[in-house]
Design a protein around this motif. Structure first.
Motif, PDB file in Angstrom:
ATOM      1  N   GLY A 367      32.276 118.488 -15.512  1.00  0.00           N
ATOM      2  CA  GLY A 367      30.957 119.462 -15.396  1.00  0.00           C
ATOM      3  C   GLY A 367      30.424 119.658 -16.747  1.00  0.00           C
ATOM      4  N   GLU A 368      29.938 120.695 -16.810  1.00  0.00           N
ATOM      5  CA  GLU A 368      29.293 120.766 -17.687  1.00  0.00           C
ATOM      6  C   GLU A 368      30.011 121.962 -18.947  1.00  0.00           C
ATOM      7  OE1 GLU A 368      25.105 121.760 -17.355  1.00  0.00           O
ATOM      8  OE2 GLU A 368      25.579 122.152 -16.045  1.00  0.00           O
ATOM      9  N   TYR A 369      31.047 122.436 -18.364  1.00  0.00           N
ATOM     10  CA  TYR A 369      31.443 123.863 -19.176  1.00  0.00           C
ATOM     11  C   TYR A 369      32.712 123.005 -19.992  1.00  0.00           C
ATOM     12  CZ  TYR A 369      27.649 125.815 -16.962  1.00  0.00           C
ATOM     13  OH  TYR A 369      26.112 125.870 -16.898  1.00  0.00           O
ATOM     14  N   ASN A 370      33.179 122.271 -19.527  1.00  0.00           N
ATOM     15  CA  ASN A 370      35.654 122.093 -19.502  1.00  0.00           C
ATOM     16  C   ASN A 370      35.378 120.829 -19.700  1.00  0.00           C
ATOM     17  OD1 ASN A 370      34.107 124.075 -16.743  1.00  0.00           O
ATOM     18  ND2 ASN A 370      36.709 124.491 -17.891  1.00  0.00           N
ATOM     19  N   GLN A 371      36.295 120.800 -20.942  1.00  0.00           N
ATOM     20  CA  GLN A 371      37.153 119.651 -21.450  1.00  0.00           C
ATOM     21  C   GLN A 371      38.256 119.538 -20.975  1.00  0.00           C
ATOM     22  OE1 GLN A 371      35.105 118.114 -25.001  1.00  0.00           O
ATOM     23  NE2 GLN A 371      36.619 116.598 -25.564  1.00  0.00           N
ATOM     24  N   LEU A 372      39.037 119.400 -20.692  1.00  0.00           N
ATOM     25  CA  LEU A 372      40.168 118.684 -20.728  1.00  0.00           C
ATOM     26  C   LEU A 372      41.018 117.880 -21.485  1.00  0.00           C
ATOM     27  CD1 LEU A 372      41.201 119.238 -15.840  1.00  0.00           C
ATOM     28  CD2 LEU A 372      41.203 121.379 -18.045  1.00  0.00           C
ATOM     29  N   LYS A 373      42.016 118.563 -21.693  1.00  0.00           N
ATOM     30  CA  LYS A 373      42.968 117.396 -22.332  1.00  0.00           C
ATOM     31  C   LYS A 373      44.168 117.020 -22.367  1.00  0.00           C
ATOM     32  CE  LYS A 373      43.700 115.855 -27.320  1.00  0.00           C
ATOM     33  NZ  LYS A 373      43.132 116.009 -28.681  1.00  0.00           N
ATOM     34  N   LEU A 374      44.891 116.614 -21.786  1.00  0.00           N
ATOM     35  CA  LEU A 374      46.433 115.811 -21.620  1.00  0.00           C
ATOM     36  C   LEU A 374      47.642 115.195 -22.605  1.00  0.00           C
ATOM     37  CD1 LEU A 374      49.164 116.026 -19.519  1.00  0.00           C
ATOM     38  CD2 LEU A 374      47.714 114.770 -18.074  1.00  0.00           C
ATOM     39  N   VAL A 375      48.594 115.986 -23.446  1.00  0.00           N
ATOM     40  CA  VAL A 375      48.900 115.344 -24.181  1.00  0.00           C
ATOM     41  C   VAL A 375      50.385 115.255 -23.903  1.00  0.00           C
ATOM     42  CG1 VAL A 375      49.266 115.076 -26.574  1.00  0.00           C
ATOM     43  CG2 VAL A 375      47.045 115.674 -26.331  1.00  0.00           C
ATOM     44  N   TYR A 376      51.325 114.005 -24.326  1.00  0.00           N
ATOM     45  CA  TYR A 376      52.476 113.890 -24.487  1.00  0.00           C
ATOM     46  C   TYR A 376      52.459 113.438 -25.711  1.00  0.00           C
ATOM     47  CZ  TYR A 376      56.749 111.824 -25.343  1.00  0.00           C
ATOM     48  OH  TYR A 376      58.266 111.236 -25.226  1.00  0.00           O
ATOM     49  N   TYR A 377      53.795 113.841 -26.349  1.00  0.00           N
ATOM     50  CA  TYR A 377      54.339 113.503 -27.718  1.00  0.00           C
ATOM     51  C   TYR A 377      55.743 113.629 -27.937  1.00  0.00           C
ATOM     52  CZ  TYR A 377      54.494 113.039 -32.758  1.00  0.00           C
ATOM     53  OH  TYR A 377      54.558 113.055 -34.393  1.00  0.00           O
ATOM     54  N   GLY A 378      56.397 112.170 -28.802  1.00  0.00           N
ATOM     55  CA  GLY A 378      57.598 111.895 -28.899  1.00  0.00           C
ATOM     56  C   GLY A 378      57.822 111.560 -30.524  1.00  0.00           C
ATOM     57  N   ASP A 379      58.587 112.380 -30.227  1.00  0.00           N
ATOM     58  CA  ASP A 379      59.372 112.158 -32.053  1.00  0.00           C
ATOM     59  C   ASP A 379      60.692 111.888 -32.351  1.00  0.00           C
ATOM     60  OD1 ASP A 379      59.144 111.386 -34.964  1.00  0.00           O
ATOM     61  OD2 ASP A 379      58.421 113.043 -35.327  1.00  0.00           O
ATOM     62  N   PHE A 380      60.820 110.472 -32.551  1.00  0.00           N
ATOM     63  CA  PHE A 380      62.659 110.472 -32.145  1.00  0.00           C
ATOM     64  C   PHE A 380      63.170 110.116 -33.662  1.00  0.00           C
ATOM     65  CE2 PHE A 380      60.442 109.636 -28.412  1.00  0.00           C
ATOM     66  CZ  PHE A 380      61.450 110.824 -27.728  1.00  0.00           C
ATOM     67  N   TYR A 381      64.007 110.497 -34.485  1.00  0.00           N
ATOM     68  CA  TYR A 381      64.617 110.419 -35.825  1.00  0.00           C
ATOM     69  C   TYR A 381      65.998 110.065 -35.685  1.00  0.00           C
ATOM     70  CZ  TYR A 381      64.670 109.524 -40.982  1.00  0.00           C
ATOM     71  OH  TYR A 381      64.722 109.680 -42.504  1.00  0.00           O
ATOM     72  N   THR A 382      66.093 108.622 -36.081  1.00  0.00           N
ATOM     73  CA  THR A 382      67.966 108.180 -36.051  1.00  0.00           C
ATOM     74  C   THR A 382      68.934 108.550 -37.164  1.00  0.00           C
ATOM     75  OG1 THR A 382      67.646 107.612 -33.583  1.00  0.00           O
ATOM     76  CG2 THR A 382      69.589 107.210 -34.506  1.00  0.00           C
ATOM     77  N   ARG A 383      69.555 108.335 -37.595  1.00  0.00           N
ATOM     78  CA  ARG A 383      70.370 107.935 -39.310  1.00  0.00           C
ATOM     79  C   ARG A 383      71.794 107.532 -38.693  1.00  0.00           C
ATOM     80  NH1 ARG A 383      71.396 112.780 -43.245  1.00  0.00           N
ATOM     81  NH2 ARG A 383      73.584 112.898 -41.290  1.00  0.00           N
ATOM     82  N   LYS A 384      71.684 106.385 -38.902  1.00  0.00           N
ATOM     83  CA  LYS A 384      72.818 105.242 -38.354  1.00  0.00           C
ATOM     84  C   LYS A 384      73.522 105.497 -40.744  1.00  0.00           C
ATOM     85  CE  LYS A 384      70.949 102.804 -35.212  1.00  0.00           C
ATOM     86  NZ  LYS A 384      70.613 101.764 -34.390  1.00  0.00           N
ATOM     87  N   THR A 385      74.708 105.450 -40.627  1.00  0.00           N
ATOM     88  CA  THR A 385      76.127 105.355 -41.534  1.00  0.00           C
ATOM     89  C   THR A 385      75.922 103.502 -41.665  1.00  0.00           C
ATOM     90  OG1 THR A 385      77.058 107.062 -41.469  1.00  0.00           O
ATOM     91  CG2 THR A 385      77.976 105.582 -42.867  1.00  0.00           C
ATOM     92  N   VAL A 386      76.276 102.907 -42.285  1.00  0.00           N
ATOM     93  CA  VAL A 386      76.376 101.598 -42.174  1.00  0.00           C
ATOM     94  C   VAL A 386      77.380 101.521 -43.173  1.00  0.00           C
ATOM     95  CG1 VAL A 386      75.955  99.351 -43.751  1.00  0.00           C
ATOM     96  CG2 VAL A 386      74.113 101.146 -42.715  1.00  0.00           C
ATOM     97  N   TYR A 387      78.653 100.832 -42.593  1.00  0.00           N
ATOM     98  CA  TYR A 387      80.389 100.969 -43.367  1.00  0.00           C
ATOM     99  C   TYR A 387      79.897  99.225 -44.009  1.00  0.00           C
ATOM    100  CZ  TYR A 387      81.480 104.313 -40.957  1.00  0.00           C
ATOM    101  OH  TYR A 387      81.522 106.200 -39.934  1.00  0.00           O
ATOM    102  N   GLU A 388      79.709  99.469 -45.332  1.00  0.00           N
ATOM    103  CA  GLU A 388      79.528  97.295 -45.725  1.00  0.00           C
ATOM    104  C   GLU A 388      80.205  96.621 -46.119  1.00  0.00           C
ATOM    105  OE1 GLU A 388      79.069  99.455 -49.698  1.00  0.00           O
ATOM    106  OE2 GLU A 388      76.617 100.196 -49.580  1.00  0.00           O
ATOM    107  N   LYS A 389      82.009  97.575 -46.204  1.00  0.00           N
ATOM    108  CA  LYS A 389      82.464  96.305 -45.635  1.00  0.00           C
ATOM    109  C   LYS A 389      83.144  95.854 -44.763  1.00  0.00           C
ATOM    110  CE  LYS A 389      85.957  98.207 -50.735  1.00  0.00           C
ATOM    111  NZ  LYS A 389      86.181  98.482 -50.900  1.00  0.00           N
ATOM    112  N   LEU A 390      83.345  96.868 -43.860  1.00  0.00           N
ATOM    113  CA  LEU A 390      83.359  96.721 -41.964  1.00  0.00           C
ATOM    114  C   LEU A 390      82.574  95.755 -41.571  1.00  0.00           C
ATOM    115  CD1 LEU A 390      84.869  99.827 -41.013  1.00  0.00           C
ATOM    116  CD2 LEU A 390      86.249  97.331 -41.885  1.00  0.00           C
ATOM    117  N   ASP A 391      81.060  94.988 -42.863  1.00  0.00           N
ATOM    118  CA  ASP A 391      80.029  94.814 -42.074  1.00  0.00           C
ATOM    119  C   ASP A 391      79.597  95.976 -40.079  1.00  0.00           C
ATOM    120  OD1 ASP A 391      77.491  93.362 -41.687  1.00  0.00           O
ATOM    121  OD2 ASP A 391      78.252  91.837 -41.312  1.00  0.00           O
TER     122      ASP A 391
END
Length: 742
Positions: A367-391
């Motif tokens: 209509g004239e008066y309403n503006q709806l907004k639906l938002v999904y947001y996902g932020d996924f952070y992963t840290r890994k250890t690299v074992y150099e000698k074991l590859d």
């Protein structure tokens, strides 16, 4: 009235058509050939410079509070469809020009109108969204907002987001340690600063800080900064400061850039984008790669660098579709980071990080008066250890943030706009060692409802009030109201406000259970209370011709401040050990004042300066908060001129901070007299300043295409501090870049 509203909504859905795209505006039909839909008034015309009479490319014209709007083509021509028989307030904007509102009656099937705009020195008509979650010009928002525009980022060719913020916000400092890049502002650390991208919060690294390497400066439209509490709109952590990074959206059929930047320590940046806007559809693909050999401020220990060698890549895709009353946006970002060991390191492991970000939003006018907004947001952070000698590689930690939000912008009157919303946030943290041997994953969530009313009470008085209710799974309920008002007589603007903030304890503070080497046993406290704040501010702003000056005073009181402290524990066998425990003990009171001046002595010269005074006190000990700097100054000067009839500029940026306070209280008891002895030790870090010189030249330009070359000197006076680590800057660095825009 209810039936009338429903009828108008149905009428709007059936016959309303919003702004056409830029591609459509390029092929405006003549009145004789125009096929006009019944009930629609087609408005065409040009937006032109009042002095030169030339069209203003990409000037915008829209109806506030709706999706109706369009951008001009290269000649300033526009085409917009409105409902016949209605009256509209058309808002016309363009960077470098004074904003204006035009009253237009859509009588007839077709109208034509030329609009003249007057050039303005200050970009006070830039649209900001952070302070209210609605679009308002920076001059008309009751919430004082600092702005770093894209032009300033480009002229100074800042290395990264950290560089841009540190040279612009007085008192803000970045320091690096093995956990990452840490912010300090007003004596407050990372957890009190909320970092947003397009209004959505970034996940922290498992160590705590934000990984700023994942953010490129090339696609930034502007950076908006608000100090103080804003939990009524943004929930937890919005206590000390909000930094909202607004990104660009394509506006032409084909646009983009390719950039390369090189500096000392083999720092290489490669950056590029391609975007398109065709009819109802927009698409943008971005790529960024950054690498460095790292540097070391302590050459006596070459096996460990101050900044480790690293490389990272970011891929991003953004899609958008707008049709009539519907707007859909979606984006996905993939970030890869590899932090390696220096050549002489004896370590057999190093870290890799992967970040995935997804966002989808749906906007729908009802209509004239309403503006709806639906938002999904996902932020996924992963840290890994690299074992150099074991590859081999194994995940050691992750931090995930997900948000689902529904808002309704309700505009029943020209002078009243309301925002209603509900939000669900879900956090999941995994750590292989931090939460003990049995439980490695910790989850928390919160449910929120919020409302805000923006009321133009009088032509000179604007009032905004808001309220949020939060139920957090770890600490229960929180209520955070806010109120802001602005009174703007003539060239003056007076702003005042109160807001309540809160910060939920993080997973480390609640659930830690691990040995920090041989130093201590870190133990979390699941009974911690949420930190709460009360923020008061008052500011005055004056604008006249080529001068803009603003002054602000504020007080931020933080209750139940979470503190970590070492405690000596003796067991039944008489063995003493050290534990790091968390508790709600401190009350902090932060008072301050800030003055900002922008001045154009002539149109080609821009001068900017800011001074901030901060008194950040621990009310229990009467000592300044650790890491606070009482005085800070930032400044920027640029000169634009022509060389061989081609655009050129020279910019100087600098910031100075007074000594960083590091006072400690030790309490001992005299064994003979029983007297309590209080000893204050001080070990401040010295004052320092950093300066940057940038020269820019555009040897070739044609329509929207341009070749821009930049050269400069970072840390002009070669300041380093390997003794106190006041700053982790490695010293003087010459840099150069080349940018091709189209």
């Amino acid at each position: 009235m209810r039936l009338k509203g429903i009828a108008m909504s149905l009428l709007s859905v059936c016959v309303f058509t919003p702004a056409t795209s830029f591609a459509e505006s390029q092929t405006v039909n003549t009145p004789e050939k125009e096929q006009v839909q019944t009930g629609i008034c087609v408005l065409t015309g040009r937006i032109i410079d009042s002095e030169t009479g030339e069209g203003i490319p990409m000037a915008t014209i829209n109806v506030p509070g709706t999706l109706i709007g369009t951008a001009c083509d290269a000649g300033g021509r526009f085409r917009i469809e409105l409902i016949e028989g209605k009256s509209y307030n058309l808002l016309v904007r363009s960077t470098g020009y004074m904003e204006q509102t035009i009253k237009f009656n859509a009588n007839g099937a077709q109208k034509e109108m030329d609009i003249q705009m007057n050039a303005g020195i200050f970009d006070l008509n830039e649209v900001v969204v952070t302070g209210t979650r609605t679009e308002k010009t920076i001059s008309n928002t009751p919430v004082l907002t600092r702005l770093i525009p894209a032009a300033q980022l480009q002229r100074n060719d800042f290395e990264n987001i950290m560089d841009a913020l540190e040279f612009t916000i007085p008192g803000l400092q970045f320091n690096s340690d093995p956990r990452g890049d840490n912010i300090r502002i007003q004596g407050l650390e990372n957890k009190y600063v909320l970092i947003l991208v397009d209004g959505e919060r970034l996940s922290n690294t498992p160590g705590g800080p934000i990984d700023f390497e994942r953010l490129s400066t090339s696609n930034i439209k502007q950076i908006e900064i608000i100090k103080g509490a804003a939990s009524a709109l943004y929930g937890s952590s919005a206590i000390g400061m909000i930094v909202n990074i607004i990104t660009k959206t394509p506006e032409r059929l084909a646009e983009g850039w390719v950039k390369a930047r090189y500096s000392r320590f083999n720092e290489l940046l490669l950056d590029g984008s391609f975007g398109t806007a065709y009819k109802d559809f927009t698409s943008q693909t971005l790529f960024n790669r950054n690498s460095t050999d790292g540097y070391d401020l302590t050459p006596e220990t070459p096996e460990a660098f101050t900044k480790q060698p690293s490389s990272n890549m970011t891929f991003e895709e953004k899609l958008g579709w707008t049709h009539k009353q519907t707007k859909i946006n979606a984006s996905g970002t993939f970030y890869l980071n590899d932090v390696k060991n220096p050549p002489l390191s004896t370590k057999n492991t190093h870290y890799k990080s992967l970040n995935k970000t997804f966002r989808a939003s749906l906007e729908q006018e009802l209509g004239e008066y309403n503006q709806l907004k639906l938002v999904y947001y996902g932020d996924f952070y992963t840290r890994k250890t690299v074992y150099e000698k074991l590859d081999s590689i194994s995940k050691n930690a992750s931090s995930n943030v997900q948000t689902l939000r529904l808002t309704d912008i309700y505009t029943p009157l020209n002078n009243l706009q309301m925002v209603f919303g509900g939000e669900f946030n879900w956090n999941k943290d995994y750590n292989d060692m931090q939460y003990g041997t049995e439980i490695k994953t910790r989850k928390v969530h919160d449910i929120n409802g919020f409302v805000q009313a923006d009321w133009q009470v009088l032509p000179l008085l604007n009032v905004i009030g808001g309220f949020r209710y939060t139920h957090h799974s770890a600490f229960g309920d929180a209520y955070t109201p806010k109120v802001n008002l602005m009174f703007n007589p003539g060239n003056w603007k007076f702003r005042g406000g109160y807001s309540k903030g809160f910060k939920a304890p993080d997973a480390t503070e609640l659930y830690s259970d691990f040995m920090m080497g041989s130093v201590s046993h870190n133990i979390g406290n699941p009974d911690l209370k949420a930190e709460k704040s009360n923020y008061f501010s008052f500011s005055a702003e004056y604008t006249h011709s080529n001068l803009n000056i603003s002054a602000e005073i504020y007080q931020n009181s933080i209750k139940n401040k979470i503190q970590s402290a070492y405690v000596n524990i003796t067991d039944e066998n008489g063995i003493t050990s050290t534990e790091l425990r968390y508790s709600n003990v401190d009350d902090a009171r932060i008072r301050g004042a800030e003055v900002t001046v922008d001045y154009y002595p002539i149109r080609q010269i821009y001068l900017h300066g800011s001074y901030a005074y901060t008194d950040a006190k621990d009310m229990n000990t009467e000592l300044q908060l650790k890491g606070n700097t009482r005085h800070a100054i930032s400044c920027n000067a640029s000169y634009r001129f022509n060389v061989c009839k081609k655009e050129a500029s020279v910019s100087v940026a600098g910031h100075w901070c007074s000594k960083k306070i590091n006072d400690k209280e030790e309490v001992t008891k005299d064994e003979q007299t029983g007297e309590i002895i209080q000893t204050i030790t001080t070990d401040p870090q010295p004052a320092y300043s950093l300066w940057k010189l940038t020269a820019q030249y555009t040897p070739w330009k044609l329509n929207h295409m341009a070749l821009v070359t930049t050269a400069g000197v970072q840390n002009m006076f070669n300041y380093k501090d390997p003794a106190h680590y006041t700053t982790y800057d490695p010293g003087i660095r010459v840099f150069g870049s080349i940018l091709f825009k189209f």
